[in-house]
Design a protein around this motif. Structure first.
Motif, PDB file in Angstrom:
ATOM      1  N   ALA A  12       9.085  25.878  82.199  1.00  0.00           N
ATOM      2  CA  ALA A  12       8.667  27.277  82.122  1.00  0.00           C
ATOM      3  C   ALA A  12       9.528  28.157  83.022  1.00  0.00           C
ATOM      4  O   ALA A  12       9.922  29.266  82.641  1.00  0.00           O
ATOM      5  N   LYS A  13       9.831  27.690  84.230  1.00  0.00           N
ATOM      6  CA  LYS A  13      10.671  28.463  85.157  1.00  0.00           C
ATOM      7  C   LYS A  13      12.072  28.673  84.578  1.00  0.00           C
ATOM      8  O   LYS A  13      12.641  29.766  84.680  1.00  0.00           O
ATOM      9  N   ILE A  14      12.617  27.613  83.966  1.00  0.00           N
ATOM     10  CA  ILE A  14      13.960  27.715  83.379  1.00  0.00           C
ATOM     11  C   ILE A  14      13.971  28.706  82.219  1.00  0.00           C
ATOM     12  O   ILE A  14      14.864  29.555  82.108  1.00  0.00           O
ATOM     13  N   VAL A  15      12.953  28.614  81.364  1.00  0.00           N
ATOM     14  CA  VAL A  15      12.880  29.492  80.195  1.00  0.00           C
ATOM     15  C   VAL A  15      12.732  30.945  80.619  1.00  0.00           C
ATOM     16  O   VAL A  15      13.428  31.835  80.102  1.00  0.00           O
ATOM     17  N   ILE A  16      11.842  31.224  81.551  1.00  0.00           N
ATOM     18  CA  ILE A  16      11.608  32.602  82.006  1.00  0.00           C
ATOM     19  C   ILE A  16      12.870  33.186  82.615  1.00  0.00           C
ATOM     20  O   ILE A  16      13.217  34.358  82.376  1.00  0.00           O
ATOM     21  N   GLN A  17      13.592  32.394  83.413  1.00  0.00           N
ATOM     22  CA  GLN A  17      14.835  32.884  84.017  1.00  0.00           C
ATOM     23  C   GLN A  17      15.845  33.283  82.940  1.00  0.00           C
ATOM     24  O   GLN A  17      16.506  34.327  83.031  1.00  0.00           O
ATOM     25  N   LYS A  18      15.943  32.470  81.902  1.00  0.00           N
ATOM     26  CA  LYS A  18      16.886  32.771  80.821  1.00  0.00           C
ATOM     27  C   LYS A  18      16.451  34.001  80.031  1.00  0.00           C
ATOM     28  O   LYS A  18      17.278  34.819  79.624  1.00  0.00           O
ATOM     29  N   VAL A  19      15.141  34.142  79.810  1.00  0.00           N
ATOM     30  CA  VAL A  19      14.627  35.299  79.071  1.00  0.00           C
ATOM     31  C   VAL A  19      14.886  36.583  79.848  1.00  0.00           C
ATOM     32  O   VAL A  19      15.336  37.594  79.282  1.00  0.00           O
ATOM     33  N   ILE A  20      14.608  36.563  81.143  1.00  0.00           N
ATOM     34  CA  ILE A  20      14.844  37.746  81.983  1.00  0.00           C
ATOM     35  C   ILE A  20      16.322  38.126  81.958  1.00  0.00           C
ATOM     36  O   ILE A  20      16.683  39.304  81.814  1.00  0.00           O
ATOM     37  N   LYS A  21      17.191  37.131  82.074  1.00  0.00           N
ATOM     38  CA  LYS A  21      18.628  37.389  82.044  1.00  0.00           C
ATOM     39  C   LYS A  21      19.043  37.985  80.706  1.00  0.00           C
ATOM     40  O   LYS A  21      19.844  38.920  80.640  1.00  0.00           O
ATOM     41  N   GLN A  22      18.473  37.451  79.616  1.00  0.00           N
ATOM     42  CA  GLN A  22      18.820  37.940  78.283  1.00  0.00           C
ATOM     43  C   GLN A  22      18.461  39.413  78.116  1.00  0.00           C
ATOM     44  O   GLN A  22      19.247  40.212  77.603  1.00  0.00           O
ATOM     45  N   TYR A  23      17.273  39.777  78.555  1.00  0.00           N
ATOM     46  CA  TYR A  23      16.842  41.162  78.401  1.00  0.00           C
ATOM     47  C   TYR A  23      17.603  42.102  79.333  1.00  0.00           C
ATOM     48  O   TYR A  23      17.801  43.279  79.010  1.00  0.00           O
ATOM     49  N   LYS A  24      18.046  41.600  80.472  1.00  0.00           N
ATOM     50  CA  LYS A  24      18.807  42.450  81.405  1.00  0.00           C
ATOM     51  C   LYS A  24      20.191  42.767  80.869  1.00  0.00           C
ATOM     52  O   LYS A  24      20.671  43.902  80.973  1.00  0.00           O
ATOM     53  N   VAL A  25      20.858  41.765  80.288  1.00  0.00           N
ATOM     54  CA  VAL A  25      22.220  41.999  79.818  1.00  0.00           C
ATOM     55  C   VAL A  25      22.240  42.618  78.428  1.00  0.00           C
ATOM     56  O   VAL A  25      23.263  43.101  77.975  1.00  0.00           O
ATOM     57  N   GLY A  26      21.084  42.615  77.755  1.00  0.00           N
ATOM     58  CA  GLY A  26      21.025  43.158  76.409  1.00  0.00           C
ATOM     59  C   GLY A  26      21.500  42.158  75.382  1.00  0.00           C
ATOM     60  O   GLY A  26      21.991  41.082  75.708  1.00  0.00           O
TER      61      GLY A  26
ATOM     62  N   THR B 104      13.984  24.452  59.940  1.00  0.00           N
ATOM     63  CA  THR B 104      14.669  23.566  59.003  1.00  0.00           C
ATOM     64  C   THR B 104      14.149  23.872  57.626  1.00  0.00           C
ATOM     65  O   THR B 104      13.128  24.535  57.467  1.00  0.00           O
ATOM     66  N   ASN B 105      14.858  23.358  56.662  1.00  0.00           N
ATOM     67  CA  ASN B 105      14.491  23.728  55.299  1.00  0.00           C
ATOM     68  C   ASN B 105      13.100  23.272  54.905  1.00  0.00           C
ATOM     69  O   ASN B 105      12.371  23.970  54.238  1.00  0.00           O
ATOM     70  N   ASN B 106      12.715  22.092  55.286  1.00  0.00           N
ATOM     71  CA  ASN B 106      11.499  21.511  54.751  1.00  0.00           C
ATOM     72  C   ASN B 106      10.317  21.534  55.700  1.00  0.00           C
ATOM     73  O   ASN B 106       9.230  21.122  55.328  1.00  0.00           O
ATOM     74  N   ASN B 107      10.500  21.960  56.913  1.00  0.00           N
ATOM     75  CA  ASN B 107       9.425  21.838  57.871  1.00  0.00           C
ATOM     76  C   ASN B 107       9.308  23.074  58.756  1.00  0.00           C
ATOM     77  O   ASN B 107      10.305  23.596  59.231  1.00  0.00           O
ATOM     78  N   ASN B 108       8.086  23.524  58.978  1.00  0.00           N
ATOM     79  CA  ASN B 108       7.845  24.545  59.982  1.00  0.00           C
ATOM     80  C   ASN B 108       7.871  23.890  61.347  1.00  0.00           C
ATOM     81  O   ASN B 108       7.222  22.855  61.559  1.00  0.00           O
ATOM     82  N   LYS B 109       8.608  24.479  62.289  1.00  0.00           N
ATOM     83  CA  LYS B 109       8.647  23.934  63.637  1.00  0.00           C
ATOM     84  C   LYS B 109       7.789  24.794  64.546  1.00  0.00           C
ATOM     85  O   LYS B 109       7.745  26.018  64.427  1.00  0.00           O
ATOM     86  N   ILE B 110       7.110  24.143  65.478  1.00  0.00           N
ATOM     87  CA  ILE B 110       6.352  24.868  66.479  1.00  0.00           C
ATOM     88  C   ILE B 110       7.331  25.649  67.347  1.00  0.00           C
ATOM     89  O   ILE B 110       8.362  25.125  67.771  1.00  0.00           O
ATOM     90  N   SER B 111       7.018  26.904  67.587  1.00  0.00           N
ATOM     91  CA  SER B 111       7.892  27.744  68.400  1.00  0.00           C
ATOM     92  C   SER B 111       7.071  28.506  69.423  1.00  0.00           C
ATOM     93  O   SER B 111       5.847  28.612  69.313  1.00  0.00           O
ATOM     94  N   ILE B 112       7.760  29.040  70.402  1.00  0.00           N
ATOM     95  CA  ILE B 112       7.141  29.960  71.359  1.00  0.00           C
ATOM     96  C   ILE B 112       7.881  31.276  71.229  1.00  0.00           C
ATOM     97  O   ILE B 112       9.103  31.340  71.421  1.00  0.00           O
ATOM     98  N   ASP B 113       7.147  32.314  70.831  1.00  0.00           N
ATOM     99  CA  ASP B 113       7.731  33.628  70.588  1.00  0.00           C
ATOM    100  C   ASP B 113       7.548  34.511  71.806  1.00  0.00           C
ATOM    101  O   ASP B 113       6.424  34.704  72.280  1.00  0.00           O
ATOM    102  N   ILE B 114       8.650  35.054  72.318  1.00  0.00           N
ATOM    103  CA  ILE B 114       8.638  35.870  73.534  1.00  0.00           C
ATOM    104  C   ILE B 114       9.290  37.210  73.221  1.00  0.00           C
ATOM    105  O   ILE B 114      10.387  37.255  72.656  1.00  0.00           O
ATOM    106  N   ASN B 115       8.620  38.310  73.583  1.00  0.00           N
ATOM    107  CA  ASN B 115       9.236  39.616  73.356  1.00  0.00           C
ATOM    108  C   ASN B 115       8.689  40.654  74.309  1.00  0.00           C
ATOM    109  O   ASN B 115       7.654  40.462  74.953  1.00  0.00           O
ATOM    110  N   GLN B 116       9.412  41.751  74.396  1.00  0.00           N
ATOM    111  CA  GLN B 116       8.965  42.935  75.113  1.00  0.00           C
ATOM    112  C   GLN B 116       8.698  44.022  74.074  1.00  0.00           C
ATOM    113  O   GLN B 116       9.404  44.095  73.064  1.00  0.00           O
ATOM    114  N   PRO B 117       7.697  44.865  74.301  1.00  0.00           N
ATOM    115  CA  PRO B 117       7.375  45.924  73.332  1.00  0.00           C
ATOM    116  C   PRO B 117       8.601  46.760  72.989  1.00  0.00           C
ATOM    117  O   PRO B 117       9.340  47.196  73.870  1.00  0.00           O
TER     118      PRO B 117
END
Length: 320
Positions: free
Chosen positions: A72-86, A36-49
């Motif tokens: 955590a299980k829901i997030v990981i499933q979505k991340v794996i799917k995202q990287y698989k489909v590109g 948001t414009n005025n506030n830093n939000k806590i985030s979790i950054d996930i990436n592959q090299p």
């Protein structure tokens, strides 16, 4: 129960749960992003090299008291799917826009943040101090992702080999075309907003009626200055010549109320029965979303010098 934890503690526990499930497939860490414009939000950054990262904001989950391990299980499933489909075409377009200053330049625009409340964020963000505010710069991605923007950080200008002055110049060049100023009498704006609140905007007749209300002739000296998008429009007070034109037409200095990041209320000094301090007391109680809140100070535009200074400072700062 999550209520016993702070949001950062909750996010750390979620990071631990994600790392356990990821089993080394992804780099996972806690971060902070200007969502948001005025506030830093806590985030979790996930990436592959070698690949672009995914950012997850846990604030809603924290507020809903979501179980860390189930989430955590829901997030990981979505991340794996995202990287698989590109990544979709939209992400590739956004990445291309961010690759160089030449590509990003036509989409750079300014917005205000409260300098004191965003002191930590400004350490990593190119900015220009302006009275008690700071001007930061973002890249407009709304043509790709709806209303999305991306705040420009120090790392970006280092990679682009440009300065904050270059960002400022680009914003001034883009001011008339990227987010043109919108200036209208306050009572017209309120009438149009009431129309919007009670009608279906998908109906072309309703949209036409709202615009008619917006453009009606008016004797109201108070005006609202924003841009055509209605977002981050407060910066128009220094990135357009609207103030100079209006001050010359009515032959008066102007009070500026920058209570929200989205717009500025303009009140001619010679038509205002209240003092700057009275106005400051009034706007301090005005309802504004916390994320959109900018300043309780009152500013004044001098018609002769064409400069803006603080006329009445935020009293909360004096107490501190």
């Amino acid at each position: 129960m999550n209520q016993k934890l702070t949001e950062e503690e909750y996010a750390n526990k979620l990071v631990e749960a994600l790392k356990e499930l990821a089993d080394g497939q992804f780099n996972i860490k806690l971060g902070y992003h200007a969502a948001t414009n005025n506030n830093n939000k806590i985030s979790i950054d996930i990436n592959q090299p070698g690949k672009d990262g995914i950012i997850f904001y846990p604030d809603d989950a924290y507020a809903d008291n979501a179980d860390v391990h189930i989430l955590a299980k829901i997030v990981i499933q979505k991340v794996i799917k995202q990287y698989k489909v590109g990544y979709p075409v939209e992400v590739e377009r956004a990445n291309t826009r961010l690759e160089s200053f030449t590509a990003a330049k036509p989409y750079i625009f300014p917005n205000f943040v409260n300098a004191k409340e965003n002191k930590e964020m400004l350490k990593s963000t190119p900015h220009i101090l302006w009275n008690d505010l700071a001007i930061i710069f973002s890249i407009n991605l709304s043509d790709i992702f709806g209303k999305a923007i991306m705040c420009i950080r120090n790392e970006a200008i280092e990679n682009w080999n440009v300065t904050v002055e270059d960002l400022d110049n680009a914003s001034r060049e883009n001011a008339a075309t990227l987010m043109p100023p919108l200036f209208a009498p306050l009572n017209n704006v309120l009438a149009a907003m009431e129309c919007i609140d009670h009608k279906d905007l998908s109906d072309p007749k309703v949209r036409k009626e709202c615009m008619r209300l917006f453009k009606l002739p008016s004797n109201d000296p108070a005006h609202l200055l924003t841009n055509k998008t209605g977002t981050y429009g407060a910066a128009e007070v220094i990135y357009s010549d609207v103030l100079q034109q209006y001050a010359n037409v009515i032959d008066s200095d102007l009070y500026l109320i920058l209570n929200s990041v989205d717009d500025a209320l303009i009140v001619p000094v010679n038509a205002c029965k209240s003092s700057a301090i009275d106005l400051q007391d009034l706007i301090a109680t005005a309802p504004v979303n916390r994320e959109d809140k900018l300043s309780d100070s009152v500013y004044i535009y001098n018609q002769k010098t064409k400069k803006i200074i603080i006329a009445a400072e935020d009293k909360k700062k004096e107490k501190k």
